[in-house]
Design an enzyme around this catalytic site. Structure first.
Site, PDB file in Angstrom:
ATOM      1  N   HIS A   1       0.818  -1.209   0.000  1.00  0.00           N
ATOM      2  CA  HIS A   1       0.000   0.000   0.000  1.00  0.00           C
ATOM      3  C   HIS A   1       0.855   1.264   0.000  1.00  0.00           C
ATOM      4  O   HIS A   1       0.435   2.303  -0.513  1.00  0.00           O
ATOM      5  CB  HIS A   1      -0.950  -0.013   1.196  1.00  0.00           C
ATOM      6  CG  HIS A   1      -2.088  -0.973   1.021  1.00  0.00           C
ATOM      7  ND1 HIS A   1      -3.151  -0.720   0.190  1.00  0.00           N
ATOM      8  CD2 HIS A   1      -2.312  -2.214   1.527  1.00  0.00           C
ATOM      9  CE1 HIS A   1      -3.984  -1.735   0.209  1.00  0.00           C
ATOM     10  NE2 HIS A   1      -3.502  -2.650   1.013  1.00  0.00           N
TER      11      HIS A   1
ATOM     12  N   CYS B   1      -9.730  -0.716 -11.467  1.00  0.00           N
ATOM     13  CA  CYS B   1      -9.282   0.344 -10.552  1.00  0.00           C
ATOM     14  C   CYS B   1      -7.978  -0.008  -9.842  1.00  0.00           C
ATOM     15  O   CYS B   1      -7.495   0.755  -9.017  1.00  0.00           O
ATOM     16  CB  CYS B   1     -10.355   0.664  -9.516  1.00  0.00           C
ATOM     17  SG  CYS B   1     -10.703  -0.687  -8.363  1.00  0.00           S
TER      18      CYS B   1
ATOM     19  N   ASP C   1      -5.498  -6.881  -5.156  1.00  0.00           N
ATOM     20  CA  ASP C   1      -5.849  -8.039  -4.340  1.00  0.00           C
ATOM     21  C   ASP C   1      -6.208  -9.246  -5.196  1.00  0.00           C
ATOM     22  O   ASP C   1      -5.945 -10.386  -4.800  1.00  0.00           O
ATOM     23  CB  ASP C   1      -6.995  -7.699  -3.387  1.00  0.00           C
ATOM     24  CG  ASP C   1      -6.492  -7.126  -2.063  1.00  0.00           C
ATOM     25  OD1 ASP C   1      -5.369  -7.487  -1.671  1.00  0.00           O
ATOM     26  OD2 ASP C   1      -7.197  -6.326  -1.437  1.00  0.00           O
TER      27      ASP C   1
ATOM     28  N   GLU D   1     -12.326  -8.375  -6.514  1.00  0.00           N
ATOM     29  CA  GLU D   1     -10.917  -8.491  -6.122  1.00  0.00           C
ATOM     30  C   GLU D   1     -10.612  -9.822  -5.466  1.00  0.00           C
ATOM     31  O   GLU D   1      -9.518 -10.025  -4.936  1.00  0.00           O
ATOM     32  CB  GLU D   1     -10.531  -7.332  -5.198  1.00  0.00           C
ATOM     33  CG  GLU D   1     -11.399  -7.185  -3.978  1.00  0.00           C
ATOM     34  CD  GLU D   1     -10.995  -6.002  -3.116  1.00  0.00           C
ATOM     35  OE1 GLU D   1      -9.853  -5.527  -3.234  1.00  0.00           O
ATOM     36  OE2 GLU D   1     -11.843  -5.549  -2.321  1.00  0.00           O
TER      37      GLU D   1
END
Length: 542
Positions: free
Chosen positions: A188, A503, A456, A432
């Site tokens: 992240h 996304c 993910d 995901e």
């Protein structure tokens, strides 16, 4: 001059001084003291310093965020000045003959437990507040607050590792780039670096002795120069000028349509984590916000954001986009995305053996219904100001999505009963997990749109921990299984007549852009800095 090799995350160049970030020690030790009066005076001085800090933060927040968002600091200062709180600290110091740090920690725990056990939701929310003010005072008492802070000049942040809760709380206007020993290209922190469009290196053997030294972060070649010589600095300046010229040439695409030579239309949107990122999206000609990561609102705060605080943030983002669509993902807290206050109410996040597959995303929201409904109310209210959609993360079954939809309907009816304006929002599923992809035909019958979260989805499909650098060699962004799941999801979405977007990070991968366009992806949502390069790419696809 010293030179170190690392793995580049963003191919840009930065030059500046190093600011070595060290994590604060959280534990509080208990020890006996002889002079309890002296210890009490230590506490009083620390308390008064904390109140001054909070008043200063309040003034800064009023200027930058408005009165509503600044109220929390005033409330914290008032709690510190409460006589019951101070009497408890004094009693523990005097009766047990212990240090002030321990007395404050014990008082904070006792008051937090007391508030948590109350029926009134207002008082239960105070549990996190009292823990926060206690940690602030302990930090002053122990000297941890004396750790060197960022100066006025922008710096290259160097650290062993950085958690999302740490990076989001930094003053982004003072960050030139990131360098860490740990982490992976799918972590992240890496995603944040891409969103901020800042150069970043991972896998560098960092040293604290570099603190304050001049450095050059070469994200193009994956190199860090510590104490660079003049020749190296000059070469880096040339590369920076070339990059600036490239950016200038791309600006001609800002107001152009995102359409292929054969007429295939693709919507190009931006991923953002805060209102400040929205400006970057507009500057780069984004056609909407394809992913507003609402969890960063929670990670940046020192408390659980209230409905009003969330509403003001979402409303501002929607108003800034002036009619363009805004997709807000509901809170995706858990795994590595957590802040210290989340150990208390209303989260009670516990350490998990395998957090990536633990209580996170929609699972946490459905378990913490009041927390979830608070966010849904804020999003619905923001929907009255523009085109808003809700995206639910980590869906693995049709039942989960139906439960989320039922709660939204319940909240919508509550707002209507009170006469509070709200908008009609679309509801989408974030694909995901392999489970969601395989069930995409059934989910498409219930959803109004899909958004494929490739970060993910890649992790779960290939069984590769995105935070573990040791498994990075097993990660393949072009893995046939991953691409098949994406194509299958798009096929089912189109059959059901609903739009589907990407996304995740793969949306920025220009080597996959043509594949996405050909299989029928309707939207790509990427970091703001990637909008113009992708528009150029798509307009040249025949």
């Amino acid at each position: 001059m010293e030179q170190y090799k690392g793995r580049a995350i963003v191919q840009k160049i930065a030059a500046g001084r190093i600011w070595f970030y060290t994590k604060e020690e959280q534990s509080v030790k208990r020890y006996r003291v002889e002079d309890t009066e002296k210890e009490w005076k230590r506490y009083e001085a620390a308390r008064d310093e904390a109140v001054r800090e909070l008043n200063g933060l309040r003034e800064k927040a009023v200027r930058e965020l408005g009165e509503i968002n600044a109220a929390i600091f005033e409330a914290h200062a008032l709690m510190l000045e409460d006589r019951d709180y101070s009497d408890s600290v004094k009693n523990i110091i005097e009766t047990q003959g212990v240090n002030a740090e321990y007395a404050v920690a014990a008082t904070g725990d006792n008051f937090a437990r007391m508030f948590s056990g109350m029926e009134d939701e207002y008082f239960r929310a105070k549990a996190a507040d009292v823990q926060d003010i206690s940690e602030r005072v302990i930090g002053i008492l122990s000297g941890r607050r004396k750790r060197k802070k960022m100066g006025k000049e922008p710096v290259i942040v160097v650290a062993e590792d950085l958690a999302p809760s740490e990076t989001v709380q930094m003053d982004k206007s003072k960050v030139l780039g990131f360098v860490t020993r740990q982490g992976s290209s799918q972590s992240h922190t890496a995603i944040l670096a891409r969103t901020m469009n800042l150069p970043a290196l991972i896998g560098v053997p960092v040293r604290e002795e570099w603190d304050g030294k001049m450095a050059v972060l070469d994200g193009v070649n994956g190199l860090l120069y510590v104490d660079p010589d003049e020749e190296t600095l000059e070469n880096m300046r040339k590369l920076q000028k070339e990059e600036q010229e490239r950016i200038r040439l791309l600006t001609e695409y800002k107001d152009q349509e995102t359409v292929t030579k054969s007429g295939r239309r693709v919507r190009l949107c931006a991923n953002v984590g805060s209102v400040s990122d929205v400006a970057g999206a507009l500057q780069n000609g984004a056609e909407g916000i394809g992913l507003f990561r609402s969890e960063y609102l929670f990670l940046e705060a020192d408390h659980c954001p209230t409905e009003e605080e969330q509403f003001q943030t979402y409303r501002l983002a929607v108003e800034m986009m002036a009619g363009k669509p805004v997709v807000i993902r509901t809170i995706d807290i858990g795994a590595d995305k957590r802040a210290p206050y989340m150990e208390g109410e209303p989260f009670h996040l516990e350490q998990e053996t395998n957090p990536a597959m633990g209580l996170r995303g929609i699972r946490l929201s459905l378990e913490k219904e009041e927390l979830f409904k608070t966010q849904l109310r804020a999003i619905l209210r923001a929907g009255a100001y523009g085109e808003v959609s809700i995206l639910y993360p980590l869906i693995t079954s049709v039942e989960e999505f139906k439960r989320a939809k039922a709660l939204l309907k319940e909240v919508e009816e509550e707002l209507a009963d009170f006469g509070i304006p709200c908008g009609k929002v679309r509801q989408g599923v974030m694909i995901e997990t392999p489970a969601a992809a395989v069930l995409s035909d059934l989910l498409a019958a219930e959803a109004e749109f899909f958004s494929i979260g490739t970060n993910d989805l890649s992790q779960y499909t290939m069984a590769v921990d995105r935070e573990n650098p040791r498994t990075e060699e097993y990660f393949d962004s072009h893995h046939p299984a991953l691409l098949r799941l994406i194509e299958y999801t798009v096929k089912n979405a189109r059959a059901a007549g609903i739009p589907v977007g990407i996304c995740g990070d793969l949306g920025s991968d220009e080597s996959l852009t043509e594949f996405f366009v050909k299989v029928g992806v309707d939207e790509l949502s990427v970091p703001p800095s990637r909008v113009l390069p992708l528009r150029e790419k798509i307009r040249n696809i025949d």
